[in-house]
Design a protein around this motif. Structure first.
Motif, PDB file in Angstrom:
ATOM      1  N   LYS A 293     -31.344  50.913  31.358  1.00 22.04           N
ATOM      2  CA  LYS A 293     -30.878  49.823  32.302  1.00 22.04           C
ATOM      3  C   LYS A 293     -32.093  49.318  33.194  1.00 22.04           C
ATOM      4  CE  LYS A 293     -26.069  50.631  31.963  1.00 22.04           C
ATOM      5  NZ  LYS A 293     -25.871  49.556  30.954  1.00 22.04           N
ATOM      6  N   LYS A 294     -33.110  49.247  32.767  1.00 15.16           N
ATOM      7  CA  LYS A 294     -34.276  48.955  33.592  1.00 15.16           C
ATOM      8  C   LYS A 294     -34.156  47.480  34.238  1.00 15.16           C
ATOM      9  CE  LYS A 294     -39.194  47.475  33.378  1.00 15.16           C
ATOM     10  NZ  LYS A 294     -40.381  47.395  32.692  1.00 15.16           N
ATOM     11  N   GLU A 295     -33.386  46.838  33.461  1.00 17.46           N
ATOM     12  CA  GLU A 295     -33.168  45.187  34.236  1.00 17.46           C
ATOM     13  C   GLU A 295     -32.330  45.158  35.496  1.00 17.46           C
ATOM     14  OE1 GLU A 295     -30.019  46.302  31.199  1.00 17.46           O
ATOM     15  OE2 GLU A 295     -32.360  46.184  31.332  1.00 17.46           O
ATOM     16  N   GLU A 296     -31.501  46.244  35.616  1.00 17.24           N
ATOM     17  CA  GLU A 296     -30.403  46.497  36.568  1.00 17.24           C
ATOM     18  C   GLU A 296     -31.145  47.216  37.718  1.00 17.24           C
ATOM     19  OE1 GLU A 296     -26.916  47.838  35.170  1.00 17.24           O
ATOM     20  OE2 GLU A 296     -26.777  46.444  33.733  1.00 17.24           O
ATOM     21  N   GLY A 297     -32.488  48.145  37.481  1.00 14.03           N
ATOM     22  CA  GLY A 297     -32.846  48.880  38.467  1.00 14.03           C
ATOM     23  C   GLY A 297     -32.682  50.330  38.165  1.00 14.03           C
ATOM     24  N   TYR A 298     -32.405  50.690  36.873  1.00 13.01           N
ATOM     25  CA  TYR A 298     -32.537  51.933  36.175  1.00 13.01           C
ATOM     26  C   TYR A 298     -31.248  52.726  36.495  1.00 13.01           C
ATOM     27  CZ  TYR A 298     -37.466  51.519  34.793  1.00 13.01           C
ATOM     28  OH  TYR A 298     -38.726  51.361  34.105  1.00 13.01           O
TER      29      TYR A 298
END
Length: 344
Positions: free
Chosen positions: A171-176
């Motif tokens: 979930k990199k796009e959410e900040g990991y």
């Protein structure tokens, strides 16, 4: 626990991050630290065993996520793990820059790369950031001629890590997805989570369960007595019924909760307004339909103890049926009358 036998500590770089106000230095390593298998397993256990990934976090920045410098550096490590040594220096410098509180202790700062870390049954590569601040005194005993020699040495206690975070490559796009340990009281210093990492709690079922119980307790104990004529015993009943709802149900539904616990339409409307004001003030959004997280309920349970405090003489702990408590007043003063079947 977030690891198993197949979890591997693949890379590690160690730096020393001092406190600027104590005239301590930043000392960075020019190379990765190479370890034998025994030491890797020992450090893997030291770094990872204390994590309990119930409360999860994510990187954020008030302007844009890519302006969070730790997020950017960690992302580059995930893309090219061989950059660990170079990125570890930059991370150490960021930590050094925020180590300005006089109570912040200097210590070794470790940047690690793991494979096959486990979170909720799934395996991920992960970057670990750790800091050891406290040193213990150890005694060494060694034979000396016909006797024994005692010596002491300062070292790191491998039973617990002082500060740490595991950043899962998901979930990199959410900040990991991030699990955190901070052994320092947030009241003393927040430099690790707030200034260095810049984290916020991830909105998941734990968050929604935690926040709903928090805002509801505040409503019952603070707002409800201001709007309605309600006794302490009635407040205790509201609290008991609500925590029992969360213990018995698997899913939270606001309408079902309102009918079973709040019941009165005016109370339901008042709580809805209070919840909206809470969300605006705290800048959060709490779902009205979510899976109830048992770990969050367990943690909140102790704060839901229903206690009626009577002057300095008595405390009444209310665990059950409100109908077994009656309140009155006579020539001697106010009183509570309690009905029971058996004295234990």
């Amino acid at each position: 626990m977030i690891y198993h036998d197949e979890t591997q500590l693949q890379r590690i770089c160690i730096n020393f991050v001092g406190n600027q106000t104590q005239q301590e230095s930043l000392v960075t390593s020019e190379t990765e630290t190479f370890l034998d298998d025994e030491m890797k397993n020992l450090l893997k256990d030291y770094f990872l065993k204390s994590f309990k990934p119930e409360i999860l976090f994510e990187f954020f920045h008030q302007n844009s996520l890519d302006q969070n410098e730790v997020f950017t550096l960690v992302s580059e490590i995930f893309e090219q793990p061989e950059l660990l040594e170079n990125q570890s220096k930059k991370l150490a410098k960021l930590l050094f820059d925020v180590s300005i509180n006089p109570r912040t202790k200097g210590g070794e700062f470790y940047v690690c790369y793991f494979t096959d870390c486990v979170l909720k049954g799934e395996r991920y590569d992960a970057v670990g950031l750790f800091k050891s601040e406290n040193k213990d005194t150890f005694m060494q005993v060694s034979p000396s001629d016909a006797s024994f020699k005692l010596e002491t040495a300062k070292g790191i206690n491998l039973n617990k890590v002082d500060k740490g975070c595991i950043i899962f490559n998901s979930k990199k796009e959410e900040g990991y997805i991030i699990s955190v340990i901070d052994g320092t009281s947030r009241a003393e210093t927040s430099y690790w989570m707030d200034d260095f990492l810049q984290l916020k709690q991830k909105q998941d079922d734990y968050f929604d369960t935690q926040e709903t119980l928090t805002v509801y307790k505040d409503f019952i104990t603070k707002q409800l007595p201001q709007e309605f004529e309600i006794s302490k015993a009635d407040q205790a009943e509201f609290l008991n019924n609500s925590i029992n709802f969360f213990k018995e149900k698997k899913q939270f539904d606001f309408e079902e909760f309102s009918k079973e616990v709040l019941k009165d339409n005016e109370v339901i409307e008042s709580f809805s307004n209070y919840k909206t004001d809470y969300e605006q003030e705290m800048q959060v959004s709490i779902s009205e339909d979510f899976a109830i997280n048992n770990a969050a309920v367990k943690k909140q349970n102790s704060s839901y103890k229903s206690v009626i405090k009577l002057d300095k003489n008595f405390h009444i702990y209310v665990h059950g049926d409100r109908k077994l408590i009656q309140q009155g007043q006579d020539e001697n003063g106010k009183f509570y009358m309690l009905y029971f079947e058996e004295e234990k």
